[in-house]
Design a protein around this motif. Structure first.
Motif, mmCIF file in Angstrom:
data_model
loop_
_atom_site.group_PDB
_atom_site.id
_atom_site.type_symbol
_atom_site.label_atom_id
_atom_site.label_comp_id
_atom_site.label_asym_id
_atom_site.label_seq_id
_atom_site.Cartn_x
_atom_site.Cartn_y
_atom_site.Cartn_z
ATOM 1 N N HIS B 48 0.862 -1.176 0.000
ATOM 2 C CA HIS B 48 0.000 0.000 0.000
ATOM 3 C C HIS B 48 0.897 1.223 0.000
ATOM 4 C CE1 HIS B 48 -3.928 1.960 1.772
ATOM 5 N NE2 HIS B 48 -3.798 2.148 0.479
ATOM 6 N N ARG B 96 -1.886 -0.852 -4.524
ATOM 7 C CA ARG B 96 -2.695 -1.493 -3.489
ATOM 8 C C ARG B 96 -2.281 -2.927 -3.167
ATOM 9 N NH1 ARG B 96 -6.197 1.839 -6.325
ATOM 10 N NH2 ARG B 96 -7.212 3.369 -4.979
ATOM 11 N N ALA B 308 -6.922 -6.576 -3.429
ATOM 12 C CA ALA B 308 -6.904 -5.137 -3.676
ATOM 13 C C ALA B 308 -8.035 -4.664 -4.588
ATOM 14 C CB ALA B 308 -5.561 -4.756 -4.273
ATOM 15 N N ASN B 343 -5.037 -5.302 1.209
ATOM 16 C CA ASN B 343 -3.888 -4.954 0.362
ATOM 17 C C ASN B 343 -3.106 -6.211 -0.004
ATOM 18 O OD1 ASN B 343 -3.997 -2.151 2.290
ATOM 19 N ND2 ASN B 343 -3.887 -1.955 0.076
#
Lengths: 162, 752, 259
Positions: B48, B96, B308, B343
């Motif tokens: 992230h 992500r 994600a 994530n």
């Protein structure tokens, strides 16, 4: 990658004089320079067996062999198995037993099986499974493949049972 | 006059088997075009982070580099996804997951491209990641997506669950865990793209849906779909994993911008780190039953970690919820499914599509219930099994082709035949049998499933079928040929099937959801029937009889004792070819968003599996010794491809049950086949008998319906039930590694 | 090779030693079997001489990897890689093998027990391993090799491996000599000296077997936790496998009471 070595090798019965990069693998040589794309690249770490070829009769992962190492050796790939246009009994058995789905593992498994049958014409089922345990297949669940190899062994021994 | 042998029910080898065993089949990586360069993607090393800036200057200056691209180079839409298009083609602001794509390079060699990737400078501002779905649901969890961490919620409501639970004689409940797993198709993702010189682009693709590849590439490049041609090359497996054209978009963007043909193939570790996976689930499930074993209520909550991006998460979770009651009639249902963002590497379609996770929970509780009530597990399933009188989880009553109870009856006999083996366990090992069952809707359930086929009959009696359901190894091309041959009285060898080129074959939606045989098979049959009617109509005119008096066989129209060749008939009416088109959409009704009730699928397929396992009590290691399957494909079109699906599904189920699991630290840590283990030939039982209990589906082509995912759906459940029976402890978590079973057998001693 | 591809190892010069004839041969000599460093694991596993004289080694190398790996992996490479889980190490340790090292300063013979220093580390100092020398074990000895992997396939890296070589006394009542080696249970493959001590000269039977297997787990092993298995499980497994190994060899000893 500027250094090259000169090698002479027999590939599928044909003699080649080749200049190979020192870090070039046999897999790369076969696929990308000699257009023998029947040998597949599945992991390039020796874990899947899709790139199996025979070097001096022995099954190896061509992704783990440097091209320079085949100097003076003979190499057989899946294309060399049906030279002359006639299928090898292993290839025919794979078709007849539905041992081919996506087909990506098939050339490697057929070459591994060829090496097994050259060494052991009467393999037990356990020996067949052990011989192809280094070849991953995600489609077939292996059962049709094991049957196909056993059937091909029988054909090669002369008792034409499909 | 001899009756032509039916093309249906014959174990014919696939058309490309010869090319495949000879090493002549062409996969994407086997292609090369003049001037071709090689593409590579730069991926996020952080789970992230915000992208502050990307500097590509040094990478551009690297030798052999022809293009370095970032999000700002995308002419059209910067979004991609199989259903929900929520993943950027290239991330521009936030990454992500470890593996999110950030930039692309094309260079003269792969090595040069990789060297250039290392010179791209990305300035990341690290953000707090959330890696666990339960944590993601907490109020103070970092937001993975702007709209929060719940990507989707779907529910099924029927009856009064609360009342049923309060009044029931027996109530059982547990929490189950299933892992994130890898498709492990043997051919990694690959694409080759080249501008066509006429304002369009051609993409050679390894794919389960060539037309979606076309749609996504056209959206990204801002081109009309008609300027994008996708040619599916021989595809080395998919299992749901090749439905989102990432590699295709990267190659197309690089080719479009560089003017050179670009090949882009994933390394195996890249495929394992970056491509979407099977959703890991945490499933809470509760059953209520009477003393007679009749189940009266089910309550289930499925929390699926979609990673994600949502991609197919909404549809996968919907599948689980709408299959919560499995192949049983349960009057009162309350089921909720949540697709939760984290994530982590995204999850999407994977053979089974939410059903294996649900089946593991339900079948485990079914066995537990059987134990509590001292009813034989198969008998308990017979008492609750669906038939043509009672509704599925969504309230759909299946009026035909529901052989579930027959299959259970067959399984009962088979289980008896295995029983003598139980006594033969070596010392220190225990053996037990487990049963697992499932049902599944055929085709997508959130939207109608649709296929279009074009069938052409040539003057010489040969046939061309154009139908864009791509064959990824499962054998749909041979089955489409069998369907067309049957309808037109031709031999299968005379049928050509074109499924792999968007310029020729119409969009038939994706090769997924066990839908091709049923949906596309129907379209092919209907188009062939129209051709047949036209041919017989012409002949009837000439012969002065009714079309119903005529037969079409081997290129000849037969009328009583006489025949007229198609060549004659076509020549007389100045036809070279007779072509027709048909579209098939199953008869369905949509799911109500509040109750989840509706009739979302044209047909369902059932599965019953039996596993005999042996557990080493010392090491905990389990082994599947015998495995017996009962499958339901309506009428089986091709027993060879059908058995192949079963064997492959069972092997995959053994992997899911016993060994497969992606480990995540920040990203995937076991990204090779040395660390992510799938079954080898030595992990498969000696025999896996396959029995198709035939009960034709009246709306299917020649009685056929899809079934393939059913070969995997109940497998882990059957094996888990067998292991539970062997060790006397209920399995709640997959995979059942030796260590996990050992821990169950040797729980930590309470300290004094 | 894989590490080179991943860029974890980089070399300016690589020399292929597989073509030196002496390095590729298996020769018996004065009660010692000499294995050239470049002999492949599969060639050793399938060698009739090795099968007859060193069945333990044949069995262990038969499990070293897939056929394709077995045709490439050499005995010298497997040892020099110095993986704690190397399949060749435990059987060679219990067989009392030595390695011959040659360098610019000359030649030396190092007992395998002294060869490994840690994961990936050996005593070699600008030297080359040219030969593995394995003394022929006494004919009344009994040997066993167990390898526990995550899968049935032999290419799996061992979670735990155990090699055991036991020599009973003439009456089959006591252990005259006994050697046990463990793989994947410490930074290098090791001899289980505490376990051996608990058996040597002791009566063959349940008591000594239980003592030895417990010592192998508690005193000799120092396992790690990784994605394949926890240290705790490895420890439990070594205890189990040593006990099973002792049970198996005991079954083969005429006159010995069953465990």
């Amino acid at each position: 990658m500027s250094e090259f070595g000169k090698i002479r090798a027999t590939i599928n019965g044909q003699t080649y004089d080749l200049s190979v990069a020192l870090n070039e693998t046999l897999l790369e040589l076969l696929r990308y320079r000699l257009a023998l794309t029947g040998t597949k690249s599945g992991c390039e770490t020796g874990d899947c067996g899709a790139c199996t070829v025979l070097v001096s009769g022995k099954a190896v992962n061509s992704c783990l062999v440097l091209a320079v190492e085949i100097d003076g050796a003979s190499v057989t790939t899946i294309e060399g198995l049906s030279a002359g246009g006639e299928l090898h009994p292993l290839q025919q058995a794979f078709i007849d037993h539905g041992a081919v789905q996506c087909g990506f593992c098939a050339p490697g498994i057929i070459m591994a099986a060829k090496s097994l049958l050259d060494e052991e014409p009467r393999p037990s089922e356990e020996e067949i499974r052990t011989a192809i345990a280094g070849n991953l297949c995600r489609c077939t669940g292996y059962l049709s493949i094991v049957k196909a190899i056993a059937a091909a062994a029988e054909v090669l021994r002369g008792g034409d049972k499909r | 006059m001899s009756q032509a042998p039916s093309a249906i029910g014959r174990p014919l080898p696939r058309q490309d088997a010869l090319a495949k065993v000879a090493g002549k089949a062409r996969y994407v990586d086997d292609l090369a075009l003049p001037g071709m360069v090689h593409g590579k993607a730069l991926r996020s090393p952080h789970p992230h982070a915000r992208i502050r800036s990307i500097n590509t200057a040094k990478a551009r200056a690297c030798p052999g580099v022809v293009a370095v691209l970032t999000a700002q180079d995308i002419p059209g839409a910067n979004s991609i996804g199989p259903i929900i298009k929520d993943q950027p083609v290239l991330c521009s602001d936030v990454v992500r997951y470890v593996g999110d794509p950030v930039a692309l390079v094309a260079a003269e060699t792969e090595a040069a491209a990789e060297a250039a990737l290392a010179r791209i400078e990305v300035d990341y501002e690290i953000l707090e990641p959330v890696l666990d779905p339960i944590r993601a649901l907490e109020r103070d969890a970092p937001a993975v997506q702007p709209n929060g961490n719940i990507g989707s919620h779907f529910k099924v409501r029927r009856g009064d669950v609360q009342k049923a639970f309060s009044e029931a004689a027996v109530v059982i409940q547990r929490r189950f865990f299933t892992p994130r797993i890898e498709h492990a198709y043997m051919e990694p993702e690959a694409a080759l793209a080249a501008a066509d010189g006429e304002g369009g682009i051609v993409v050679y693709s390894s794919t389960q849906y060539a037309h979606r590849d076309r749609e996504e590439v056209s959206r990204m490049l801002g081109l009309p779909q008609s300027r994008v041609r996708v040619r599916q090359m021989t595809t080395g497996g998919g299992f749901g994993g090749k439905l989102s054209p990432h590699a295709q978009c990267y190659a197309a963007l690089l080719a479009w911008k560089s003017g050179r043909p670009v090949k882009l193939r994933y390394r195996r570790d890249e495929s394992m780190i970056a491509s979407y996976k099977r959703h890991p689930y945490v499933t809470d499930m509760k059953l209520a039953a009477g003393r007679d074993g009749k189940i009266v209520a089910i309550e289930a909550t499925f929390v699926g970690d979609t990673g994600a991006y949502l991609l197919e998460g909404r549809a996968v979770i919907t599948k689980s919820v709408t299959h919560a009651a499995g192949p049983y009639f349960i009057p009162n249902i309350k089921a909720d499914g949540y697709a939760v963002y984290t994530n982590t590497v995204p999850c999407g379609a994977f053979r089974g599509y939410g059903v294996p996770q649900a089946a593991f929970a339900l079948e485990s509780l079914m066995d537990e219930l059987a134990g509590r009530l001292a009813i034989d597990p198969i008998e308990l399933r017979i008492r609750n099994g669906l038939d043509t009188t009672c509704p599925t989880s969504t309230g759909q009553i299946l009026r035909a082709s529901v052989p579930f109870k027959q299959m259970l009856g067959r399984a009962k006999v088979a289980a008896e035949s295995l029983r003598p083996l139980l006594q033969q366990a070596p010392e220190g090992r225990r053996r037990a049998i487990g049963v697992g069952c499932s049902t599944r809707s055929i085709g997508s359930i959130r939207t109608p499933s649709r296929s279009t086929a074009v069938v052409s009959l040539h003057r010489d009696g040969s046939i061309t079928v154009a139908c864009g359901s791509v064959d990824i190894g499962q054998g749909s091309d041979i089955m489409m040929a069998q369907v067309a041959a049957e309808e037109l009285g031709a031999s299968v060898e005379r049928v050509e099937v074109i499924s792999n080129d968007t310029a020729i074959a119409p969009d038939c939606e994706s090769t997924s959801a066990s839908r091709v045989t049923y949906v596309s098979g129907n379209a092919v049959r209907m188009a062939a029937a129209k051709v047949r009617a036209r041919v017989l109509g012409l002949a009837a005119q000439d012969l002065g009889c009714a079309p119903g008096d005529l037969k079409l066989m081997d290129g000849v129209v037969l009328y009583r004792e006489q025949g007229m060749s198609l060549a004659q008939l076509f020549a007389k009416h100045t036809f070279h070819i007779i072509t027709d088109i048909a579209e098939f959409i199953p008869d369905t009704s949509p799911l109500d968003p509040e109750t989840g009730q509706g009739s979302p699928a044209g047909t369902y397929s059932f599965s019953v599996h039996l596993a005999l396992v042996e557990v080493d009590q010392g090491t905990g290691q389990p082994r599947v010794l015998r495995y017996i399957t009962f499958s339901d494909a309506g009428r089986t079109i091709n027993p060879m491809t059908a058995a192949g699906q079963v064997h492959g599904g069972v092997a995959m189920g053994i992997g899911y049950a016993l060994m497969e699991q992606l480990h995540l630290d920040q990203g995937v840590t076991n990204s090779s086949f040395a660390t992510y283990l799938i079954p080898t030939a030595l992990d498969i039982p000696q025999e896996v008998p396959v029995e198709f209990v035939e009960d034709p589906e009246p709306t299917g082509p020649f009685g056929a319906k899809g079934f393939a995912e059913g070969s995997l759906d109940p497998a882990a459940a059957a094996i888990a039930n067998a292991v539970s029976n062997a060790i006397g402890i209920r399995i709640e978590r997959l995979p059942m590694t030796g260590e996990r079973i050992y821990e169950l057998l040797h729980p930590p001693q309470p300290s004094l | 090779m894989v590490k080179m591809k991943e860029g974890k190892l980089r070399y300016g010069v690589l020399v292929d030693i597989k073509r030196i004839p002496e390095m590729g041969s298996i020769r018996p000599e004065n009660g010692v079997i000499r294995l050239g460093a470049a002999v492949t694991s599969r060639a050793i596993a399938r060698s009739p001489l090795v099968r007859e004289r060193l069945p333990l080694l044949s069995r262990a190398l038969g499990l070293l990897g897939s056929m394709q790996i077995g045709n490439r992996a050499t005995i010298g490479g497997n040892l020099c890689n110095a993986s704690p889980a190397a399949d060749s190490a435990p059987p060679l340790l219990v067989l009392g093998a030595s390695v011959k090292l040659i360098g610019a300063r000359g030649e030396r013979k190092v007992p395998l027990e002294n060869f490994f220093l840690g994961p990936g580390k050996t005593v070699m100092d600008r030297e080359m391993l040219t030969e593995v020398q394995v003394p022929s074990p006494p004919s009344q000895g009994r040997a066993v090799f167990y390898k526990l992997g995550l899968r049935a396939a032999p290419e799996d890296i061992a979670l735990v491996s155990v090699a055991l070589f036991g020599v009973p006394d003439a009456g089959g009542k006591n252990w005259q000599d006994l050697r046990i080696a463990l793989g994947a249970l410490a930074p290098t493959a090791i001899r289980a000296l505490h376990a051996e001590e608990a058996l040597r000269g002791q009566p063959i039977g349940r008591k000594s077997a239980e003592d030895a297997s417990r010592l192998a787990a508690e005193k000799d092993s120092d396992p790690i936790t990784d994605i394949r298995a926890s240290a705790k499980y490895r420890r439990a497994m070594v205890e189990l496998l040593v006990r099973r190994a002792l049970e198996q060899v005991t079954r083969e000893i005429p006159g010995a009471s069953k465990l």
